[in-house]
Design an enzyme around this catalytic site. Sequence first.
Site, PDB file in Angstrom:
ATOM      1  N   LYS A 173       6.552  -7.125   0.671  1.00 39.23           N
ATOM      2  CA  LYS A 173       5.982  -8.126   1.585  1.00 39.23           C
ATOM      3  C   LYS A 173       7.096  -8.964   2.214  1.00 39.23           C
ATOM      4  O   LYS A 173       7.044  -9.318   3.387  1.00 39.23           O
ATOM      5  CB  LYS A 173       4.983  -9.024   0.842  1.00 39.23           C
ATOM      6  CG  LYS A 173       3.680  -8.317   0.525  1.00 39.23           C
ATOM      7  CD  LYS A 173       2.680  -9.239  -0.156  1.00 39.23           C
ATOM      8  CE  LYS A 173       1.379  -8.507  -0.434  1.00 39.23           C
ATOM      9  NZ  LYS A 173       0.382  -9.299  -1.152  1.00 39.23           N
ATOM     10  N   HIS A 177     -14.074  20.608  -5.840  1.00 35.18           N
ATOM     11  CA  HIS A 177     -13.906  21.482  -4.678  1.00 35.18           C
ATOM     12  C   HIS A 177     -12.444  21.601  -4.272  1.00 35.18           C
ATOM     13  O   HIS A 177     -12.146  22.135  -3.218  1.00 35.18           O
ATOM     14  CB  HIS A 177     -14.780  20.965  -3.531  1.00 35.18           C
ATOM     15  CG  HIS A 177     -16.231  20.928  -3.900  1.00 35.18           C
ATOM     16  ND1 HIS A 177     -17.076  22.006  -3.751  1.00 35.18           N
ATOM     17  CD2 HIS A 177     -16.971  19.957  -4.513  1.00 35.18           C
ATOM     18  CE1 HIS A 177     -18.284  21.690  -4.210  1.00 35.18           C
ATOM     19  NE2 HIS A 177     -18.240  20.455  -4.690  1.00 35.18           N
ATOM     20  N   GLU A 202      -0.113  -1.557 -11.786  1.00 38.95           N
ATOM     21  CA  GLU A 202       0.425  -2.914 -11.656  1.00 38.95           C
ATOM     22  C   GLU A 202       0.698  -3.590 -13.005  1.00 38.95           C
ATOM     23  O   GLU A 202       1.688  -4.293 -13.148  1.00 38.95           O
ATOM     24  CB  GLU A 202      -0.520  -3.784 -10.818  1.00 38.95           C
ATOM     25  CG  GLU A 202      -0.595  -3.334  -9.374  1.00 38.95           C
ATOM     26  CD  GLU A 202      -1.409  -4.277  -8.504  1.00 38.95           C
ATOM     27  OE1 GLU A 202      -1.019  -5.434  -8.331  1.00 38.95           O
ATOM     28  OE2 GLU A 202      -2.464  -3.855  -8.009  1.00 38.95           O
TER      29      GLU A 202
HETATM   30  O1  PA5 Z   1      -2.413  -7.056  -7.045  1.00 41.38           O
HETATM   31  C1  PA5 Z   1      -1.741  -7.487  -6.122  1.00 41.38           C
HETATM   32  O2  PA5 Z   1      -0.931  -8.412  -6.245  1.00 41.38           O
HETATM   33  C2  PA5 Z   1      -1.908  -6.865  -4.752  1.00 41.38           C
HETATM   34  O3  PA5 Z   1      -2.666  -5.693  -4.828  1.00 41.38           O
HETATM   35  C3  PA5 Z   1      -2.554  -7.883  -3.792  1.00 41.38           C
HETATM   36  O4  PA5 Z   1      -3.872  -8.147  -4.184  1.00 41.38           O
HETATM   37  C4  PA5 Z   1      -2.507  -7.348  -2.373  1.00 41.38           C
HETATM   38  O5  PA5 Z   1      -1.157  -7.174  -1.978  1.00 41.38           O
HETATM   39  C5  PA5 Z   1      -3.188  -8.248  -1.380  1.00 41.38           C
HETATM   40  O6  PA5 Z   1      -2.782  -9.576  -1.499  1.00 41.38           O
HETATM   41  P1  PA5 Z   1      -3.909 -10.709  -1.549  1.00 41.38           P
HETATM   42  O7  PA5 Z   1      -4.745 -10.381  -2.743  1.00 41.38           O
HETATM   43  O8  PA5 Z   1      -3.187 -11.990  -1.690  1.00 41.38           O
HETATM   44  O9  PA5 Z   1      -4.658 -10.598  -0.271  1.00 41.38           O
END
Ligand code: PA5
Length: 354
Positions: free
Chosen positions: A348, A254, A238
């Site tokens: 999303k 393994h 990310e």
């Molecule tokens: O890092 C991110 O933006 C995502 O991994 C979010 O955490 C994930 O999509 C879940 O969203 P939220 O943290 O708002 O529940």
Amino acid sequence: MEILDDFGRIEKIDKSGMLRVVEAFPKQCSDAVSLAKHIRLKEDYGGVTRLAVLGMGGSGIGADLLKTVVESQSELPVTAVKGYDLPRHVRSDTLVFAVSYSGDTEETLSAFTQALDRGARIIAITSGGSLHKQALEHGLAFVEVPAGYQPRAALGFLFLPMLMVLDRLGLIDPQKDAILETLTILQALSERYSWKQPSEDNLAKRVAGELLGKVPVIYGSDGLTAPAALRWKCQLNENSKVPAFWSVFPELNHNEIVGWELLKDFTQDFSLVLLRDREEHSRVARRMDITRELVSAHVGKVHELWCEGNYRLAKILSILYLGDFVSVYLALLNKVDPTPVERISLLKKRLAES
Ligand code: PA5
């Protein structure tokens, strides 16, 4: 590498200031501990026999951390729920933490609704959205996380309150000393890994430089550094916008070690990162050493990085924190802004349309 020592150039790429947020993580952790003191807990929360944590991505990593820390000191089983449906064993005698930074993540909301239907005891951890609204409607205990962060950058707020709640309920050992050690170590690391420390004296910058142009593969150990390995992988995805993979000892011995046999030319572009601790199981330590010998000719480089501290909490967060810095420095070396996660937002949006 010079870019990492020049804040003017850093700011031009890191437009939303992810590096500053990462540097301020120790303060965030101490704020989270204070915040947790004010959660209004219900009396019957203490009598639970199991725990479940609902959460995805940046909001879900706390589940893995909690499981590792809690299961080493308590008989309470912890289930990380990372999907739409609750396992059948989550019932009214389960304390459920529903964690979503936005409060609008559909998998978490789906599992949360099922937890409500089963009469589980629920604590919501969120900065807003539907989860916040429903927590108020149902009179649930909740932690209101400050707005303005990326979920993954709010880890202190999303994770530590769960630990503090369990401490307050007497479900785990008192956490005071572990927290104190952790905060002290994180503060020291924040200074050691800061952009102000030149590359030659800065482990985080050095590792980022060595991972540049490589596919990182992070190996942790079961019951100890595994959640940190997962966090490294997610932060590299990310923040640095690179593919990254992770696996766990001893299981990887393994299967995965065989995968390093063919494609030797191709796998020179992979770098292995071993997350180690001096208290890892002695057989795991031996396995790591042998694995290193077996695969090192097949990958570009093997890095060994070590946890700090005595408490498990400090150990895991110390090595996790190194990964957070590495991921931001690697983003800067890749000349990408670490903050936006356009693919996640797009996905999303498209799901919401269908
Ligand atoms: O890092 C991110 O933006 C995502 O991994 C979010 O955490 C994930 O999509 C879940 O969203 P939220 O943290 O708002 O529940």
